[in-house]
Write a protein that holds these residues in place. Structure first.
Motif, PDB file in Angstrom:
ATOM      1  N   ALA A 132       0.845  -1.200   0.000  1.00 18.60           N
ATOM      2  CA  ALA A 132       0.000   0.000   0.000  1.00 18.60           C
ATOM      3  C   ALA A 132       0.878   1.247   0.000  1.00 18.60           C
ATOM      4  O   ALA A 132       2.011   1.237   0.497  1.00 18.60           O
ATOM      5  CB  ALA A 132      -0.925  -0.005   1.203  1.00 18.60           C
ATOM      6  N   THR A 133       0.340   2.333  -0.544  1.00 21.01           N
ATOM      7  CA  THR A 133       1.019   3.627  -0.557  1.00 21.01           C
ATOM      8  C   THR A 133       0.107   4.656   0.093  1.00 21.01           C
ATOM      9  O   THR A 133      -1.067   4.777  -0.275  1.00 21.01           O
ATOM     10  CB  THR A 133       1.348   4.064  -1.992  1.00 21.01           C
ATOM     11  N   LEU A 134       0.657   5.408   1.047  1.00 20.73           N
ATOM     12  CA  LEU A 134      -0.108   6.438   1.740  1.00 20.73           C
ATOM     13  C   LEU A 134       0.433   7.794   1.325  1.00 20.73           C
ATOM     14  O   LEU A 134       1.634   8.055   1.449  1.00 20.73           O
ATOM     15  CB  LEU A 134       0.004   6.271   3.253  1.00 20.73           C
ATOM     16  N   LEU A 135      -0.432   8.679   0.843  1.00 21.90           N
ATOM     17  CA  LEU A 135      -0.005  10.003   0.406  1.00 21.90           C
ATOM     18  C   LEU A 135       0.154  10.958   1.584  1.00 21.90           C
ATOM     19  O   LEU A 135      -0.379  10.705   2.669  1.00 21.90           O
ATOM     20  CB  LEU A 135      -0.987  10.549  -0.622  1.00 21.90           C
ATOM     21  N   PRO A 136       0.875  12.064   1.390  1.00 22.79           N
ATOM     22  CA  PRO A 136       1.197  12.959   2.499  1.00 22.79           C
ATOM     23  C   PRO A 136      -0.043  13.466   3.240  1.00 22.79           C
ATOM     24  O   PRO A 136      -1.055  13.813   2.624  1.00 22.79           O
ATOM     25  CB  PRO A 136       1.925  14.125   1.806  1.00 22.79           C
ATOM     26  N   GLY A 137       0.079  13.512   4.559  1.00 21.65           N
ATOM     27  CA  GLY A 137      -0.926  14.148   5.387  1.00 21.65           C
ATOM     28  C   GLY A 137      -2.152  13.331   5.716  1.00 21.65           C
ATOM     29  O   GLY A 137      -3.001  13.785   6.495  1.00 21.65           O
ATOM     30  N   VAL A 138      -2.297  12.125   5.148  1.00 21.34           N
ATOM     31  CA  VAL A 138      -3.514  11.366   5.424  1.00 21.34           C
ATOM     32  C   VAL A 138      -3.482  10.809   6.849  1.00 21.34           C
ATOM     33  O   VAL A 138      -2.415  10.586   7.428  1.00 21.34           O
ATOM     34  CB  VAL A 138      -3.752  10.218   4.414  1.00 21.34           C
ATOM     35  N   VAL A 139      -4.673  10.596   7.386  1.00 22.06           N
ATOM     36  CA  VAL A 139      -4.832   9.988   8.698  1.00 22.06           C
ATOM     37  C   VAL A 139      -5.563   8.671   8.505  1.00 22.06           C
ATOM     38  O   VAL A 139      -6.654   8.638   7.914  1.00 22.06           O
ATOM     39  CB  VAL A 139      -5.631  10.899   9.653  1.00 22.06           C
ATOM     40  N   ILE A 140      -4.967   7.587   8.981  1.00 19.43           N
ATOM     41  CA  ILE A 140      -5.614   6.275   8.956  1.00 19.43           C
ATOM     42  C   ILE A 140      -6.240   6.087  10.333  1.00 19.43           C
ATOM     43  O   ILE A 140      -5.538   5.990  11.331  1.00 19.43           O
ATOM     44  CB  ILE A 140      -4.597   5.143   8.655  1.00 19.43           C
ATOM     45  N   GLY A 141      -7.561   6.060  10.393  1.00 20.53           N
ATOM     46  CA  GLY A 141      -8.273   6.089  11.660  1.00 20.53           C
ATOM     47  C   GLY A 141      -8.072   4.842  12.510  1.00 20.53           C
ATOM     48  O   GLY A 141      -7.606   3.795  12.034  1.00 20.53           O
ATOM     49  N   ARG A 142      -8.469   4.958  13.763  1.00 24.71           N
ATOM     50  CA  ARG A 142      -8.318   3.886  14.741  1.00 24.71           C
ATOM     51  C   ARG A 142      -8.996   2.606  14.247  1.00 24.71           C
ATOM     52  O   ARG A 142     -10.160   2.598  13.872  1.00 24.71           O
ATOM     53  CB  ARG A 142      -8.924   4.314  16.068  1.00 24.71           C
ATOM     54  N   GLY A 143      -8.230   1.525  14.230  1.00 24.57           N
ATOM     55  CA  GLY A 143      -8.772   0.225  13.850  1.00 24.57           C
ATOM     56  C   GLY A 143      -9.104   0.072  12.386  1.00 24.57           C
ATOM     57  O   GLY A 143      -9.704  -0.925  11.990  1.00 24.57           O
ATOM     58  N   GLY A 147      -6.371  -2.116   2.412  1.00 23.64           N
ATOM     59  CA  GLY A 147      -6.120  -3.328   1.652  1.00 23.64           C
ATOM     60  C   GLY A 147      -4.781  -3.314   0.934  1.00 23.64           C
ATOM     61  O   GLY A 147      -4.209  -2.248   0.651  1.00 23.64           O
ATOM     62  N   ALA A 148      -4.279  -4.496   0.620  1.00 22.11           N
ATOM     63  CA  ALA A 148      -2.997  -4.634  -0.075  1.00 22.11           C
ATOM     64  C   ALA A 148      -3.028  -3.887  -1.399  1.00 22.11           C
ATOM     65  O   ALA A 148      -3.999  -3.966  -2.152  1.00 22.11           O
ATOM     66  CB  ALA A 148      -2.687  -6.107  -0.301  1.00 22.11           C
ATOM     67  N   GLY A 149      -1.965  -3.147  -1.679  1.00 22.47           N
ATOM     68  CA  GLY A 149      -1.830  -2.445  -2.945  1.00 22.47           C
ATOM     69  C   GLY A 149      -2.650  -1.175  -3.064  1.00 22.47           C
ATOM     70  O   GLY A 149      -2.615  -0.526  -4.116  1.00 22.47           O
ATOM     71  N   ALA A 150      -3.358  -0.780  -2.036  1.00 24.26           N
ATOM     72  CA  ALA A 150      -4.185   0.424  -2.100  1.00 24.26           C
ATOM     73  C   ALA A 150      -3.313   1.671  -2.167  1.00 24.26           C
ATOM     74  O   ALA A 150      -2.191   1.693  -1.668  1.00 24.26           O
ATOM     75  CB  ALA A 150      -5.108   0.490  -0.887  1.00 24.26           C
ATOM     76  N   VAL A 151      -3.861   2.721  -2.772  1.00 23.06           N
ATOM     77  CA  VAL A 151      -3.216   4.036  -2.787  1.00 23.06           C
ATOM     78  C   VAL A 151      -4.155   4.983  -2.047  1.00 23.06           C
ATOM     79  O   VAL A 151      -5.233   5.316  -2.548  1.00 23.06           O
ATOM     80  CB  VAL A 151      -2.946   4.528  -4.216  1.00 23.06           C
ATOM     81  N   VAL A 152      -3.736   5.391  -0.864  1.00 23.73           N
ATOM     82  CA  VAL A 152      -4.613   6.172   0.008  1.00 23.73           C
ATOM     83  C   VAL A 152      -4.346   7.648  -0.219  1.00 23.73           C
ATOM     84  O   VAL A 152      -3.258   8.150   0.073  1.00 23.73           O
ATOM     85  CB  VAL A 152      -4.393   5.797   1.486  1.00 23.73           C
ATOM     86  N   THR A 153      -5.357   8.364  -0.745  1.00 23.46           N
ATOM     87  CA  THR A 153      -5.211   9.770  -1.099  1.00 23.46           C
ATOM     88  C   THR A 153      -5.946  10.691  -0.141  1.00 23.46           C
ATOM     89  O   THR A 153      -5.793  11.917  -0.236  1.00 23.46           O
ATOM     90  CB  THR A 153      -5.742  10.026  -2.519  1.00 23.46           C
ATOM     91  N   ARG A 154      -6.770  10.120   0.752  1.00 19.65           N
ATOM     92  CA  ARG A 154      -7.512  10.940   1.711  1.00 19.65           C
ATOM     93  C   ARG A 154      -7.682  10.171   3.012  1.00 19.65           C
ATOM     94  O   ARG A 154      -7.424   8.964   3.063  1.00 19.65           O
ATOM     95  CB  ARG A 154      -8.871  11.348   1.149  1.00 19.65           C
ATOM     96  N   ASP A 155      -8.117  10.867   4.041  1.00 17.68           N
ATOM     97  CA  ASP A 155      -8.246  10.245   5.357  1.00 17.68           C
ATOM     98  C   ASP A 155      -9.162   9.025   5.315  1.00 17.68           C
ATOM     99  O   ASP A 155     -10.141   8.987   4.565  1.00 17.68           O
ATOM    100  CB  ASP A 155      -8.821  11.248   6.361  1.00 17.68           C
ATOM    101  N   VAL A 156      -8.827   8.035   6.143  1.00 11.26           N
ATOM    102  CA  VAL A 156      -9.636   6.830   6.289  1.00 11.26           C
ATOM    103  C   VAL A 156     -10.287   6.874   7.664  1.00 11.26           C
ATOM    104  O   VAL A 156      -9.587   6.925   8.674  1.00 11.26           O
ATOM    105  CB  VAL A 156      -8.767   5.561   6.149  1.00 11.26           C
ATOM    106  N   PRO A 157     -11.618   6.862   7.739  1.00  9.46           N
ATOM    107  CA  PRO A 157     -12.275   6.916   9.045  1.00  9.46           C
ATOM    108  C   PRO A 157     -11.965   5.684   9.894  1.00  9.46           C
ATOM    109  O   PRO A 157     -11.570   4.632   9.380  1.00  9.46           O
ATOM    110  CB  PRO A 157     -13.774   6.970   8.693  1.00  9.46           C
ATOM    111  N   ALA A 158     -12.155   5.809  11.183  1.00 10.44           N
ATOM    112  CA  ALA A 158     -11.961   4.678  12.090  1.00 10.44           C
ATOM    113  C   ALA A 158     -12.849   3.510  11.681  1.00 10.44           C
ATOM    114  O   ALA A 158     -13.946   3.691  11.135  1.00 10.44           O
ATOM    115  CB  ALA A 158     -12.292   5.111  13.517  1.00 10.44           C
TER     116      ALA A 158
END
Length: 201
Positions: A132-143, A147-158
């Motif tokens: 997976a790749t996480l872009l700058p500044g994103v927040v991955i919420g609690r719990g 997923g494998a190979g995902a590209v996270v461009t915005r915050d992920v809620p808990a």
């Protein structure tokens, strides 16, 4: 190699602290000015830069790079070949699969790129799948679960599962089931069974 001085610093100028009962394996370089807790293990060929704080009972897999000014909590697991750049925050009990890449340069081609770095925060009990790749500044919420190979461009809620490129929500972690029908626990919880307390998850 333990206590390597950062650029512009003299040998012995900054202190390196490593807690008890840890294992630092071959070809690992840990810079001076960092603070590492007890029972921390590294794989082979790990790089940990200066001014980084790592809590107790952590595991940093072979070939992983932890840049300077990173804050890692207790019981954090990084699998092999993870990249964690400056100003990243990994809270207690989070988990990164193999080859996870965190980024922090919002405008990498800019002359001011280093002035606009923005770290990622991975909250407690969150899990990030392999590659997976996480872009700058994103927040991955609690719990949350990435997923494998995902590209996270915005915050992920808990308590949210995200997959794809760009990553999109597909469900809740608390509703996941494995092949046996057991509910996947985003974080440990106490349940009472047959008159005693058992910790699940």
């Amino acid at each position: 190699m333990l206590g390597e001085p950062a650029r512009g610093r003299e040998p012995g100028q900054d202190r390196l602290t490593i807690g008890a009962h840890g294992t630092i394996r071959s070809h690992t370089v840990v810079y001076a000015g960092s603070q590492i807790g007890s029972r921390v293990q590294t794989g082979h060929g790990v790089l940990i830069r200066e001014n980084t704080r790592i809590g107790d009972d952590c595991s940093i897999g072979s070939g992983s790079v932890v840049e300077f000014a990173v804050n890692i909590g207790d019981r954090v697991r990084l699998h092999s070949q993870c990249f964690v750049p400056e100003y990243s925050i990994l809270e207690d009990d989070c988990w990164l699969g193999p080859r996870v890449v965190i980024t922090n340069a919002r405008f990498p081609a800019s002359r001011r790129a280093k002035d606009t770095l923005q770290g990622v925060r991975i909250c407690r009990f969150a899990k990030v799948g392999a590659n997976a790749t996480l872009l700058p500044g994103v927040v991955i919420g609690r719990g949350a679960l990435v997923g494998a190979g995902a590209v996270v461009t915005r915050d992920v809620p808990a308590d949210t599962v995200v997959v794809g490129n760009p990553a999109r929500p597909v469900g809740r972690v608390s509703e996941l089931q494995d092949e046996g029908g057991l509910v996947y626990a985003a974080e440990p919880r106490a349940t009472v069974e047959a008159g005693y307390v058992r910790t699940a998850g």
